[in-house]
Each structure stands twice: as C-alpha cells, then as structure tokens.
Design an enzyme around this catalytic site. Structure first.
Site, PDB file in Angstrom:
ATOM      1  N   GLY B  41      61.270  -1.516 -23.059  1.00 42.75           N
ATOM      2  CA  GLY B  41      61.807  -0.677 -21.989  1.00 42.75           C
ATOM      3  C   GLY B  41      60.710   0.160 -21.398  1.00 42.75           C
ATOM      4  N   GLU B  57      61.047  -4.919 -17.236  1.00 44.46           N
ATOM      5  CA  GLU B  57      60.378  -4.511 -18.479  1.00 44.46           C
ATOM      6  C   GLU B  57      60.448  -5.616 -19.529  1.00 44.46           C
ATOM      7  OE1 GLU B  57      58.569  -1.968 -19.172  1.00 44.46           O
ATOM      8  OE2 GLU B  57      59.010  -0.448 -17.657  1.00 44.46           O
ATOM      9  N   GLU B  61      57.077  -7.049 -20.992  1.00 46.08           N
ATOM     10  CA  GLU B  61      56.739  -6.733 -22.370  1.00 46.08           C
ATOM     11  C   GLU B  61      57.011  -7.863 -23.352  1.00 46.08           C
ATOM     12  OE1 GLU B  61      57.135  -1.935 -22.504  1.00 46.08           O
ATOM     13  OE2 GLU B  61      58.881  -3.084 -23.134  1.00 46.08           O
ATOM     14  N   ASP B  79      65.540  16.635 -26.914  1.00 46.92           N
ATOM     15  CA  ASP B  79      64.528  16.469 -27.963  1.00 46.92           C
ATOM     16  C   ASP B  79      64.180  15.015 -28.242  1.00 46.92           C
ATOM     17  OD1 ASP B  79      66.927  15.676 -28.941  1.00 46.92           O
ATOM     18  OD2 ASP B  79      66.883  16.897 -30.766  1.00 46.92           O
ATOM     19  N   GLU B 110      52.416  -6.847 -28.247  1.00 50.72           N
ATOM     20  CA  GLU B 110      53.007  -7.515 -29.384  1.00 50.72           C
ATOM     21  C   GLU B 110      54.511  -7.370 -29.359  1.00 50.72           C
ATOM     22  OE1 GLU B 110      51.340  -7.310 -33.454  1.00 50.72           O
ATOM     23  OE2 GLU B 110      49.948  -5.903 -32.512  1.00 50.72           O
ATOM     24  N   GLU B 112      58.072  -8.888 -31.289  1.00 48.96           N
ATOM     25  CA  GLU B 112      58.467  -9.605 -32.487  1.00 48.96           C
ATOM     26  C   GLU B 112      59.962  -9.440 -32.760  1.00 48.96           C
ATOM     27  OE1 GLU B 112      56.777  -9.228 -36.818  1.00 48.96           O
ATOM     28  OE2 GLU B 112      55.095  -9.214 -35.408  1.00 48.96           O
TER      29      GLU B 112
END
Lengths: 224, 224
Positions: B41, B57, B61, B79, B110, B112
């Site tokens: 993302g 994305e 990615e 937070d 990378e 996976e």
DNA sequence: TCAAAAGTGTTGGAGTTACACCCATGA
DNA sequence: TCATGGGTGTAACTCCAACACTTTTGA
C-alpha cells in the site's frame, strides 16, 4: 491547499418515533449545494481522529448526542465533490427518543429530522450514503441488538416489534417475534406497566447489555 | 505538506494453496519500520480514486493481479503512523492460484506470501488490519460465494471443502457440505475428471456466476 | 359493554445434523 | 490387492412459520 486530498466525515443519524424512522439533515449555508439538505459532517482537522471529527461536527451542526456510532464506508470517487478531491468517511449513528427533539442551540444552522420515506433532494452523493446506511441498519439489526439504542430504556414489547417492522419494512408475527426475542434471554421483564391510550396496559422491558455481553463471549449468537 | 492529513491505502491480499491461507507482504525499504514486513500500500495521489491507488500500489510493489477487491475499514487513529496524521483505508483482496506465484518483476521490492498461521512482526497497525480482514473473510464466505476467487476455475469438490475448512478453521461434514452447496444450484458439474495422486479421480466443478446473479436478483440467498 | 391493544400455544413442515460404507483409481 | 481419497442416503431432531382467541384496561 490546492492539489491536496481533503478528508471529511459524514454521519447518517437515525432517530425513531411513532413507527417511523428519521434521518437528521442540515441545510447547507454555503456553496456548493447552498440551501440544499445534506448529512451533517465536514472536514477532519489535523490531529483529529475520525470519530472525534464526527462528534465535533454533530455537536456544532446539530447539537445532538448520539447513542451508537459505527463506521460505514469511505467514498473516494473523484466526481463526488465539485471542490476537488475530497474523500469522505461516512458513519451511521443512532439516537434515543429523548435526544430526538432538537434544541435550537446552534443558531443559524438549520437541522431537521426527515422521515426516511420522504427525503428531500440531497447534496453531494449523500443519497447514496443514506441508502447504504439503511441497508446496513437492516442487515445489522437482525444479528446485533442495535434496536434498543433507538428506544427508551424501558419499553413495551410492542415498541420493539413496531421498530423492527419499520426498519425491516415488513410485518412480523407478534407471537413468533416475542418468543424468539425472549428466548435470546437479553430482555428483563419489569414489574412496571404502561398504558398508552386505549387497550390493555403493557408490561415494560429493559435490554440487559451485561447479559448480552456474556452470552456473546460464550459464543451464543443473537439473531432475530 | 506538514500539518496536512495524508491518505494511504493498504491491502490484505489473500491467496490459497494446499489447504493453507496466505497473505502477501512486502519488506519496507525505508523508515519508519525499515526492513519490517508490511501490507502492500501507500499514499493516494491527488485525483486518484482509492481503488486506483490500491491497484497501482499492488502493481508497483508486488506485480500481482487480484481477482476480487473490497473495502474493509478506514483507520484514522492519531497514533497509528509516526510520520504524523496518516489515515488509511484498507482493502481486502483475493487472488486465484495462477496469480499465486510471484513474478520477481518489481526489482528491489521484496514481496512474499506468509501463511496466516505464521505471520512475522508487522509494521504500523497492520496486524490489526489483518485480524479484521480475516474476520471479514470468515463471515463473508458463508453468505457470499467468494471462495471461488481463491480456487482455479475448475476444481474438485474436495478443494472447495478444504478451502472452507481452512478459512473457517473447523472441520466440515463432507456429505452435508456437498448437499447444501449443490442445493444452492450455483455449481456446474463438468464431465471432466482429475486425478490427484492417489485415490479415486474427482469430478470437476465450475462456479456459475450468471446463475448466482439471477438467483440473487430473485431474492434467493446464498448461505453455507 | 365496547373498542383497542396486550398476551399467549400448538402443530406441520423444512432444514440441519449426525453418522458409515462402497467406489474408482494408481501404485 | 491394497491404500487413498471420492462419492453417497437416511433417520432423528431442531427450528421456523403459520395461525386465532382470550385478557385487561379506558372510554
């Protein structure tokens, strides 16, 4: 400020009275959609959480206190706001009858309840949001005890039945409904009775959230 | 750029193989959480819709093509990201087995697959997002025919059964499951058979989306 | 005493669960 | 021929839907 994605929140606030479902709308004071009706909401401030923004906007625009709040969906289409790229996270909320009457605190802003069966023309994609909220309410009310948030703490069984009839938009068999609901074991029958105009006075009931919580933890699922 | 709310998308991509559920993760190249695993993302661009951002994305990615995509929830706690006020809309996606093997296209990044039963430490609040996604998958698979998106077009019945066993995390009676699923009338039994190692060869089935659509329109509800 | 709403049981049918053996194939 | 996984039927039970009359009160 330009070429910057901005984030808003919008709330679909449901109220219930006399076997009718209502949604709280405000009249827009500024363009775009000036003087059209819209969902209460507005821009999220920096360092403000989404829920805080919802509560703040509801207070500012309508003065109302909600009983239940849940995130609905985030709308990010590019064509939803003429002011540019504005993403809105929508919420749905329920208010109890005692919050149903609006105090005209927040001067200048017009807020009003509209029956879900008689909604005005709405700003932005707010009609779409309302449609989604109503579907969510319908599907949720049958597997989570949300309905009580729209009723008084103590209520006659007929209120509950009428509420479900209204939300689901279909008639319900009184006997079966009562049987099923009572067998869920989350209602406390009170010793009090109430007489509403004509007819036999009704026993009052109260939702028992602790019992519900315990049952839920044990894996017993609420389902009407 | 500072003191500005920023919007990201994150996707929980599910894959399935050999009776195991997998989630696609990427290794972060930059701080914060450098070298930790995270959901694919990133930031939504100006004038880019949320879904477009997700697809972009995922392509950048992971190079993966998803089969099914659905919005999950929008996280707006203050937070959740050390970089400031970053709101993230999460999605959940399913990929078919043929997309399961990752082409190492996008050099340097990378990506996976991790078994859901053996996830690494995750960046941000991504563990929370995954937990929510798994709950959603579990609850959704029983009233919408999502499972097929994780299987090959043609599959033996046992694949479907194993998939449900895996997702729901409990065993299923083969006979009852088959009876119920076939009675829903959305599977086409093919004339083909397939032999997987030992044992009697299995008949292949195919999901019929048109039939499902028609039944849905008629108000017949899918439920396993 | 009448009108109005509250309260209450039973039964048939549908659907779900529980359960065990035979079948077709490859090694 | 044996090991392996695929394919199948039935019976008990639970749950749901359908259905109408009596009770309590106020007017």
């Amino acid at each position: 400020m330009k070429d910057q994605i901005r984030l808003t929140v919008d709330s679909v606030v449901f109220g219930y009275q006399n076997a009718e479902l209502f949604i709280l709308l405000i009249k827009r004071k500024y363009a775009p959609y000036k003087n059209d009706w819209a969902l209460p909401g507005g821009f999220v401030l920096y360092n403000e959480s989404l829920e805080d923004a919802v509560y703040r906007e509801l207070k500012e625009e309508t003065g109302i206190e909600v009983n239940y709040l849940e995130q609905l969906y985030t709308f990010g289409n590019l064509d939803r706001d003429p002011r540019g790229h504005v993403v809105s996270t929508s919420y749905f909320a329920l208010v109890s009858p005692k919050s149903f009457t609006l105090n005209p605190t927040t001067d200048a802003v017009e807020a009003e309840w509209f029956s879900t069966k008689d909604l005005p023309k709405l700003a932005f994609d707010h009609e779409k949001i309302i449609t989604l909220a109503m579907k969510r309410l319908q599907s949720k009310v049958i597997y989570e005890p949300l309905g009580f948030e729209l009723l008084n703490k103590k209520f006659p069984f007929s209120d509950l039945e009428k509420l479900y009839t209204t939300i689901l938009g279909r008639s319900i068999d009184r006997r079966n409904f009562r049987k099923k609901f009572l067998s869920l074991n989350v209602l406390d029958e009170l010793k009090e009775k109430v007489s509403l105009g004509a007819g036999r006075p009704a026993n009052l009931f109260k939702f028992n959230p602790e019992r519900y919580k315990k049952l839920k933890e044990e894996g017993i699922i609420f389902e009407i």
